[in-house]
Design a protein around this motif. Sequence first.
Motif, short mmCIF file in Angstrom:
data_model
loop_
_atom_site.label_atom_id
_atom_site.label_comp_id
_atom_site.label_asym_id
_atom_site.label_seq_id
_atom_site.Cartn_x
_atom_site.Cartn_y
_atom_site.Cartn_z
N GLY A 110 -21.26 -17.19 -40.94
CA GLY A 110 -19.89 -16.85 -40.62
C GLY A 110 -18.91 -18.00 -40.84
N ARG A 111 -19.43 -19.21 -40.98
CA ARG A 111 -18.56 -20.38 -41.22
C ARG A 111 -18.79 -20.97 -42.60
NH1 ARG A 111 -19.36 -24.88 -38.36
NH2 ARG A 111 -21.57 -24.48 -37.97
N PHE A 112 -20.01 -20.92 -43.10
CA PHE A 112 -20.36 -21.49 -44.40
C PHE A 112 -20.59 -20.37 -45.41
CE2 PHE A 112 -22.43 -25.73 -42.87
CZ PHE A 112 -21.30 -26.00 -42.11
N THR A 113 -20.27 -20.65 -46.67
CA THR A 113 -20.52 -19.70 -47.74
C THR A 113 -21.14 -20.42 -48.93
OG1 THR A 113 -18.63 -18.34 -47.07
CG2 THR A 113 -19.52 -17.99 -49.28
N ILE A 114 -22.28 -19.93 -49.38
CA ILE A 114 -22.93 -20.49 -50.56
C ILE A 114 -22.59 -19.61 -51.76
CG2 ILE A 114 -25.10 -19.24 -50.16
CD1 ILE A 114 -26.58 -21.70 -51.29
N SER A 115 -22.35 -20.24 -52.89
CA SER A 115 -22.06 -19.50 -54.12
C SER A 115 -22.56 -20.33 -55.30
CB SER A 115 -20.56 -19.22 -54.25
OG SER A 115 -19.83 -20.44 -54.31
N ARG A 116 -22.55 -19.73 -56.49
CA ARG A 116 -23.03 -20.45 -57.66
C ARG A 116 -22.30 -19.98 -58.90
NH1 ARG A 116 -29.23 -19.66 -57.97
NH2 ARG A 116 -28.98 -20.78 -59.95
N ASP A 117 -22.23 -20.87 -59.86
CA ASP A 117 -21.68 -20.58 -61.18
C ASP A 117 -22.73 -21.00 -62.18
OD1 ASP A 117 -20.38 -20.57 -63.63
OD2 ASP A 117 -18.49 -21.29 -62.81
N ASN A 118 -23.50 -20.05 -62.69
CA ASN A 118 -24.60 -20.39 -63.58
C ASN A 118 -24.09 -20.93 -64.92
OD1 ASN A 118 -26.46 -19.65 -61.66
ND2 ASN A 118 -26.83 -17.62 -62.52
N GLY A 119 -22.88 -20.57 -65.31
CA GLY A 119 -22.32 -21.11 -66.54
C GLY A 119 -22.10 -22.62 -66.44
N LYS A 120 -21.87 -23.09 -65.22
CA LYS A 120 -21.66 -24.53 -64.98
C LYS A 120 -22.89 -25.18 -64.34
CE LYS A 120 -16.65 -24.08 -64.32
NZ LYS A 120 -15.51 -24.32 -63.41
N ASN A 121 -23.94 -24.39 -64.14
CA ASN A 121 -25.16 -24.91 -63.50
C ASN A 121 -24.86 -25.57 -62.17
OD1 ASN A 121 -26.93 -24.16 -65.68
ND2 ASN A 121 -26.15 -25.92 -66.82
N THR A 122 -23.96 -24.99 -61.43
CA THR A 122 -23.47 -25.59 -60.19
C THR A 122 -23.56 -24.60 -59.04
OG1 THR A 122 -21.98 -27.06 -61.41
CG2 THR A 122 -21.51 -26.71 -59.08
N VAL A 123 -23.94 -25.11 -57.89
CA VAL A 123 -23.94 -24.32 -56.65
C VAL A 123 -22.99 -24.99 -55.68
CG1 VAL A 123 -25.90 -25.56 -55.62
CG2 VAL A 123 -25.41 -23.23 -54.92
N TYR A 124 -22.34 -24.18 -54.87
CA TYR A 124 -21.32 -24.66 -53.94
C TYR A 124 -21.66 -24.30 -52.50
CZ TYR A 124 -18.77 -24.65 -58.36
OH TYR A 124 -18.41 -24.83 -59.67
N LEU A 125 -21.15 -25.07 -51.58
CA LEU A 125 -21.24 -24.74 -50.17
C LEU A 125 -19.86 -24.95 -49.56
CD1 LEU A 125 -23.21 -23.85 -47.92
CD2 LEU A 125 -23.37 -26.27 -47.28
N GLN A 126 -19.17 -23.85 -49.30
CA GLN A 126 -17.88 -23.90 -48.64
C GLN A 126 -18.11 -23.92 -47.14
OE1 GLN A 126 -14.65 -24.06 -49.95
NE2 GLN A 126 -14.08 -24.37 -47.81
N MET A 127 -17.61 -24.96 -46.50
CA MET A 127 -17.85 -25.15 -45.06
C MET A 127 -16.51 -25.10 -44.34
SD MET A 127 -20.74 -28.16 -45.18
CE MET A 127 -19.60 -29.39 -45.75
N ASN A 128 -16.33 -24.09 -43.50
CA ASN A 128 -15.11 -23.91 -42.73
C ASN A 128 -15.41 -24.06 -41.24
OD1 ASN A 128 -13.74 -23.30 -45.14
ND2 ASN A 128 -14.20 -21.12 -44.93
N SER A 129 -14.35 -24.26 -40.47
CA SER A 129 -14.49 -24.38 -39.01
C SER A 129 -15.59 -25.37 -38.64
CB SER A 129 -14.80 -23.00 -38.40
OG SER A 129 -13.78 -22.07 -38.71
N LEU A 130 -15.55 -26.52 -39.26
CA LEU A 130 -16.60 -27.52 -39.05
C LEU A 130 -16.61 -28.04 -37.62
CD1 LEU A 130 -16.30 -29.32 -42.47
CD2 LEU A 130 -18.41 -28.39 -41.52
N LYS A 131 -17.80 -28.34 -37.16
CA LYS A 131 -18.04 -28.83 -35.80
C LYS A 131 -18.71 -30.20 -35.88
CE LYS A 131 -19.03 -24.08 -34.29
NZ LYS A 131 -20.05 -23.21 -33.64
N PRO A 132 -18.58 -31.01 -34.84
CA PRO A 132 -19.27 -32.31 -34.85
C PRO A 132 -20.76 -32.19 -35.08
CG PRO A 132 -17.63 -32.26 -33.11
CD PRO A 132 -17.68 -30.88 -33.68
N GLU A 133 -21.36 -31.11 -34.62
CA GLU A 133 -22.81 -30.92 -34.81
C GLU A 133 -23.18 -30.59 -36.24
OE1 GLU A 133 -20.86 -29.47 -32.49
OE2 GLU A 133 -21.46 -27.38 -32.15
N ASP A 134 -22.21 -30.40 -37.11
CA ASP A 134 -22.49 -30.21 -38.53
C ASP A 134 -22.65 -31.55 -39.26
OD1 ASP A 134 -20.12 -27.53 -38.50
OD2 ASP A 134 -22.31 -27.35 -38.56
#
Length: 127
Positions: free
Chosen positions: A66-90
């Motif tokens: 619910g806070r993080f989203t993983i995605s990928r772009d195979n054309g760029k051989n890249t994977v992403y991790l969008q991290m929202n609402s970050l907490k100190p425990e992250d």
Amino acid sequence: QVQLVESGGGLVQAGGSLRLSCAASGRTASIYARGWFRQAPGKEREFVAGISWNGKSTSYADSVRGRFTISRDNGKNTVYLQMNSLKPEDTAVYYCAADRTVSASLIRLKEEEYDYWGQGTQVTVSS
């Protein structure tokens, strides 16, 4: 062989956002399930998120769902991790990983299932 390089880590205040990237090079033509793990000081490395080669299947740790989203772009051989609402425990070193699979829809959840690892990028969340 596959080489993975993470980027995008840094220092952010609680409630803020960061976007991690992991670029792959080398033998990227094979199908790879991809994932993100993290390791906080004094703790074991833990699974954060995983994504299948075709991007249609994803999985998240309960602590980030619910806070993080993983995605990928195979054309760029890249994977992403969008991290929202970050907490100190992250706060942790975040690692990306890749596993050569034969299924475009397979997700890997366990550390031992991955063959290739990046060097890690530090994420620090201040309170």
